[in-house]
Design a protein around this motif. Structure first.
Motif, mmCIF file in Angstrom:
data_model
loop_
_atom_site.group_PDB
_atom_site.id
_atom_site.type_symbol
_atom_site.label_atom_id
_atom_site.label_comp_id
_atom_site.label_asym_id
_atom_site.label_seq_id
_atom_site.Cartn_x
_atom_site.Cartn_y
_atom_site.Cartn_z
ATOM 1 N N ASP A 1 0.845 -1.195 0.000
ATOM 2 C CA ASP A 1 0.000 0.000 0.000
ATOM 3 C C ASP A 1 0.875 1.238 0.000
ATOM 4 O OD1 ASP A 1 -2.687 -1.176 0.153
ATOM 5 O OD2 ASP A 1 -2.004 -1.938 2.089
ATOM 6 N N ALA A 2 0.495 2.209 -0.807
ATOM 7 C CA ALA A 2 1.301 3.421 -0.928
ATOM 8 C C ALA A 2 1.469 4.119 0.415
ATOM 9 C CB ALA A 2 0.660 4.368 -1.943
ATOM 10 N N ALA A 3 0.446 4.073 1.256
ATOM 11 C CA ALA A 3 0.477 4.794 2.520
ATOM 12 C C ALA A 3 1.195 4.026 3.631
ATOM 13 C CB ALA A 3 -0.949 5.132 2.958
ATOM 14 N N SER A 4 1.723 2.834 3.330
ATOM 15 C CA SER A 4 2.395 2.032 4.348
ATOM 16 C C SER A 4 3.880 2.379 4.421
ATOM 17 C CB SER A 4 2.230 0.545 4.028
ATOM 18 O OG SER A 4 2.947 0.215 2.853
ATOM 19 N N ALA A 5 4.529 1.822 5.458
ATOM 20 C CA ALA A 5 5.980 2.024 5.582
ATOM 21 C C ALA A 5 6.716 1.427 4.395
ATOM 22 C CB ALA A 5 6.466 1.391 6.889
ATOM 23 N N GLU A 6 6.244 0.268 3.924
ATOM 24 C CA GLU A 6 6.862 -0.357 2.739
ATOM 25 C C GLU A 6 6.613 0.483 1.497
ATOM 26 O OE1 GLU A 6 6.195 -3.226 5.899
ATOM 27 O OE2 GLU A 6 4.839 -1.860 4.831
ATOM 28 N N GLY A 7 5.432 1.096 1.422
ATOM 29 C CA GLY A 7 5.117 1.948 0.285
ATOM 30 C C GLY A 7 6.048 3.131 0.168
ATOM 31 N N ALA A 8 6.564 3.597 1.304
ATOM 32 C CA ALA A 8 7.484 4.734 1.280
ATOM 33 C C ALA A 8 8.775 4.412 0.543
ATOM 34 C CB ALA A 8 7.791 5.174 2.714
ATOM 35 N N LEU A 9 9.079 3.107 0.379
ATOM 36 C CA LEU A 9 10.266 2.712 -0.382
ATOM 37 C C LEU A 9 10.053 2.857 -1.884
ATOM 38 C CD1 LEU A 9 11.100 -0.535 1.633
ATOM 39 C CD2 LEU A 9 12.240 1.691 1.833
ATOM 40 N N LEU A 10 8.800 2.931 -2.318
ATOM 41 C CA LEU A 10 8.477 2.978 -3.745
ATOM 42 C C LEU A 10 7.858 4.305 -4.174
ATOM 43 C CD1 LEU A 10 6.832 -0.572 -4.105
ATOM 44 C CD2 LEU A 10 9.216 0.068 -4.489
ATOM 45 N N VAL A 11 7.359 5.075 -3.222
ATOM 46 C CA VAL A 11 6.617 6.293 -3.526
ATOM 47 C C VAL A 11 7.271 7.481 -2.837
ATOM 48 C CG1 VAL A 11 4.391 7.454 -3.249
ATOM 49 C CG2 VAL A 11 4.459 5.020 -3.811
ATOM 50 N N ASP A 12 7.301 8.624 -3.532
ATOM 51 C CA ASP A 12 7.906 9.821 -2.951
ATOM 52 C C ASP A 12 6.900 10.683 -2.202
ATOM 53 O OD1 ASP A 12 10.783 9.821 -4.204
ATOM 54 O OD2 ASP A 12 9.423 9.361 -5.853
ATOM 55 N N ALA A 13 5.658 10.708 -2.685
ATOM 56 C CA ALA A 13 4.644 11.538 -2.044
ATOM 57 C C ALA A 13 3.316 10.808 -2.056
ATOM 58 C CB ALA A 13 4.513 12.877 -2.768
ATOM 59 N N VAL A 14 2.664 10.743 -0.894
ATOM 60 C CA VAL A 14 1.333 10.149 -0.776
ATOM 61 C C VAL A 14 0.378 11.265 -0.370
ATOM 62 C CG1 VAL A 14 -0.096 8.430 0.382
ATOM 63 C CG2 VAL A 14 2.308 7.934 -0.101
ATOM 64 N N VAL A 15 -0.638 11.491 -1.187
ATOM 65 C CA VAL A 15 -1.542 12.621 -0.966
ATOM 66 C C VAL A 15 -2.986 12.173 -1.108
ATOM 67 C CG1 VAL A 15 0.178 14.281 -1.799
ATOM 68 C CG2 VAL A 15 -1.474 13.295 -3.408
ATOM 69 N N ALA A 16 -3.896 12.990 -0.652
ATOM 70 C CA ALA A 16 -5.317 12.744 -0.864
ATOM 71 C C ALA A 16 -5.633 12.896 -2.349
ATOM 72 C CB ALA A 16 -6.147 13.713 -0.037
ATOM 73 N N PRO A 17 -6.651 12.195 -2.838
ATOM 74 C CA PRO A 17 -6.964 12.269 -4.282
ATOM 75 C C PRO A 17 -7.143 13.682 -4.819
ATOM 76 C CG PRO A 17 -8.176 10.471 -3.267
ATOM 77 C CD PRO A 17 -7.504 11.211 -2.155
ATOM 78 N N ASP A 18 -7.681 14.587 -4.014
ATOM 79 C CA ASP A 18 -7.936 15.939 -4.516
ATOM 80 C C ASP A 18 -6.692 16.834 -4.480
ATOM 81 O OD1 ASP A 18 -7.721 16.179 -1.791
ATOM 82 O OD2 ASP A 18 -9.567 17.334 -1.515
ATOM 83 N N ARG A 19 -5.560 16.254 -4.044
ATOM 84 C CA ARG A 19 -4.324 17.050 -3.977
ATOM 85 C C ARG A 19 -3.272 16.562 -4.969
ATOM 86 N NH1 ARG A 19 -1.847 17.086 1.650
ATOM 87 N NH2 ARG A 19 -0.483 18.573 0.578
ATOM 88 N N VAL A 20 -3.657 15.633 -5.841
ATOM 89 C CA VAL A 20 -2.677 15.060 -6.772
ATOM 90 C C VAL A 20 -2.125 16.115 -7.716
ATOM 91 C CG1 VAL A 20 -2.375 13.468 -8.705
ATOM 92 C CG2 VAL A 20 -3.582 12.715 -6.657
ATOM 93 N N GLU A 21 -2.994 16.879 -8.361
ATOM 94 C CA GLU A 21 -2.538 17.858 -9.353
ATOM 95 C C GLU A 21 -1.567 18.865 -8.743
ATOM 96 O OE1 GLU A 21 -5.577 16.749 -9.182
ATOM 97 O OE2 GLU A 21 -5.882 15.884 -11.179
ATOM 98 N N GLY A 22 -1.877 19.332 -7.539
ATOM 99 C CA GLY A 22 -0.982 20.285 -6.878
ATOM 100 C C GLY A 22 0.364 19.679 -6.565
ATOM 101 N N ALA A 23 0.364 18.421 -6.119
ATOM 102 C CA ALA A 23 1.625 17.744 -5.799
ATOM 103 C C ALA A 23 2.475 17.556 -7.051
ATOM 104 C CB ALA A 23 1.345 16.406 -5.133
ATOM 105 N N VAL A 24 1.829 17.179 -8.154
ATOM 106 C CA VAL A 24 2.558 16.971 -9.414
ATOM 107 C C VAL A 24 3.145 18.286 -9.912
ATOM 108 C CG1 VAL A 24 2.346 16.299 -11.842
ATOM 109 C CG2 VAL A 24 1.246 14.923 -10.066
ATOM 110 N N SER A 25 2.369 19.364 -9.854
ATOM 111 C CA SER A 25 2.853 20.669 -10.315
ATOM 112 C C SER A 25 4.062 21.126 -9.500
ATOM 113 C CB SER A 25 1.735 21.709 -10.213
ATOM 114 O OG SER A 25 0.671 21.381 -11.077
ATOM 115 N N ALA A 26 4.003 20.899 -8.188
ATOM 116 C CA ALA A 26 5.098 21.352 -7.329
ATOM 117 C C ALA A 26 6.390 20.604 -7.633
ATOM 118 C CB ALA A 26 4.708 21.172 -5.859
ATOM 119 N N VAL A 27 6.301 19.270 -7.786
ATOM 120 C CA VAL A 27 7.523 18.502 -8.034
ATOM 121 C C VAL A 27 8.020 18.723 -9.452
ATOM 122 C CG1 VAL A 27 6.460 16.332 -8.811
ATOM 123 C CG2 VAL A 27 8.652 16.286 -7.599
#
Length: 446
Positions: free
Chosen positions: A361-387
């Motif tokens: 799961d992306a939100a798990s400790a193991e998920g942190a090894l594969l994912v850089d940012a975990v956000v709520a669905p309505d915050r995806v666009e903002g997170a992508v724009s920032a990075v």
């Protein structure tokens, strides 16, 4: 007469002496004899036990001879096919030209098309011969490096579509679209019928899309995301990838060259290492064209989708997203995940994922090894724009290049792909894979 032919022992393996001219002649003669034996028995689905044994032995001895030959002479064959490495040929061109240069070494285009029309379980496995051939080419430093370079060149479709994309900032490719917004280009995958599961057609469209992002000078950052689905279960929700298209694989419509090898050596390697363009800038240093990439996972990335994430520079996922690698359950090798996942997730988690299909799961400790940012669905666009704004920094290219060269040297990838060509081609025609496909197909029909 046929019964007597079945009772004949298969011809002994050819005697190779190490000289290309002699060995190639012996090989072609020997393969012609084994092909005669195969023509003397019915198609695979119509053979009795004795005929099956004859065909299996003919394939075994022929493949042993091919393996020995390319082990000794792959580089010589490659030089002949590419005019001493002056021509840059893709996988299918190499294979089909090799079938003319040395009849029997690899199947002809016509033979592959005949098998392509059959369900996976009814095929004779001629693609295994292609796997042997590309094992030989890729394990050779000179031939393998040149072949990987050829596969990183822009596709003709991309070059044809580039002027329109530069003018309009948008292109529709069939199952994929590319839209430019400022200096960011988003590749959107929309194979809604199969929840963005990959097949030959989708892989071809994705490579064109990746080429366009890399070729357009006004683009600084690439993004890949799944489109909102129309499937009843996921209607309106974005899906990154459901993995390999098992329906197409069951139908025999997933190919070794265009999918399994072409995918890894084509668009995924272009994301990771960039494209090679002859005389790109006329500069003193001939460098690939690279750009940073962001992957966006809204719901799940299964199988091949999870594999792609390992090549992105940044991964944004929602707090409900998850990842799995069910390749073992399917009976195949999960692309280059066996090479890349351990360095990101560690050996234990990698084995649990690949050998036991562990869900992460992306939100798990193991998920942190594969994912850089975990956000709520309505915050995806903002997170992508920032990075994307951060990754547009010109110094990113040099740094990602140095990171990638250290983490996965090109020769390490080449050696992995040599072994992968051989192992994956054999897995595609294994009895357990066919049985898995049959069970999955029957279950889905129910």
């Amino acid at each position: 007469m046929r019964d007597k032919q079945h009772e004949r022992p298969t011809a002994a393996s050819p005697g190779f002496c190490g000289r290309y001219a002699d060995d190639s002649g012996h090989l072609v003669d020997f393969l012609a004899r084994t092909e005669d034996e195969l023509r003397a028995v019915p198609p695979k689905g119509e053979r009795d036990e004795r005929q099956t044994a004859v065909a299996d032995e003919a394939h075994r001895t022929a493949r042993r001879a091919r393996h020995r030959f390319v082990e000794a002479h792959a580089e010589h064959v490659y030089r002949e096919l590419t005019d001493d490495r002056k021509a840059f040929l893709r996988l299918d061109d190499l294979a089909y030209q090799a079938s003319e240069l040395l009849p029997g070494l690899v199947p002809t285009k016509e033979r592959i098309e005949e098998e392509r029309a059959l369900p996976q379980g009814a095929k004779d496995g001629r693609e295994i011969d292609q796997g042997i051939f590309f094992w030989g080419l890729l394990r050779s430093c000179a031939a393998g490096r040149h072949l990987m370079d050829a596969m990183r060149r822009p596709t003709l479709r991309a070059l044809a579509a580039l002027p329109g994309f530069r003018d309009n900032g948008y292109v529709e490719l069939g199952l994929v679209s590319v839209r430019r917004d400022g200096d960011v280009a988003e590749v959107t995958v929309d194979n809604h019928e199969f929840l963005n599961a990959e097949d030959d057609l989708l892989v071809a469209d994705l490579e064109v899309a990746v080429d366009l992002v890399l070729l357009d000078d006004s683009v600084r950052v690439g993004v890949m995301r799944g489109a909102p689905m129309r499937h009843p279960r996921y209607a309106g929700r974005r899906v990154f990838s459901a993995g390999i298209n098992l329906t197409r694989l069951y139908q025999g419509d997933i190919s070794l060259l265009d999918f399994f090898l072409g995918r890894e050596l084509g668009y995924i390697n272009k994301i990771f290492r960039g494209i090679t363009v002859a005389d790109a800038a006329g500069d003193w240093l001939d460098e690939p064209v690279e750009k940073p990439w962001i992957g966006v996972v809204d719901t799940f990335a299964i199988g091949g989708g999870a594999q792609i994430l390992l090549c992105f520079d940044h991964v944004v996922a929602t707090d409900e997203a998850y990842f799995t690698l069910p390749a073992l359950k399917e009976g195949i090798i999960p692309g280059a995940a066996n090479l890349r996942l351990p360095r990101q997730a560690g050996t234990r988690l990698s084995r649990q994922s690949i050998l036991h299909n562990r869900r992460i799961d992306a939100a798990s400790a193991e998920g942190a090894l594969l994912v850089d940012a975990v956000v709520a669905p309505d915050r995806v666009e903002g997170a992508v724009s920032a990075v994307a704004e951060e990754l547009a920094n010109p110094a990113v290219i040099a740094n990602r290049r140095m990171l990638n060269q250290h983490e996965e040297p090109a020769d390490v990838f080449r050696q992995y792909m040599a072994a992968y060509a051989l192992e994956q081609s054999r897995r595609l025609y294994s009895s357990d894979l066919v049985a898995n496909l049959e069970r999955t197909w029957i279950s889905r029909n129910r």
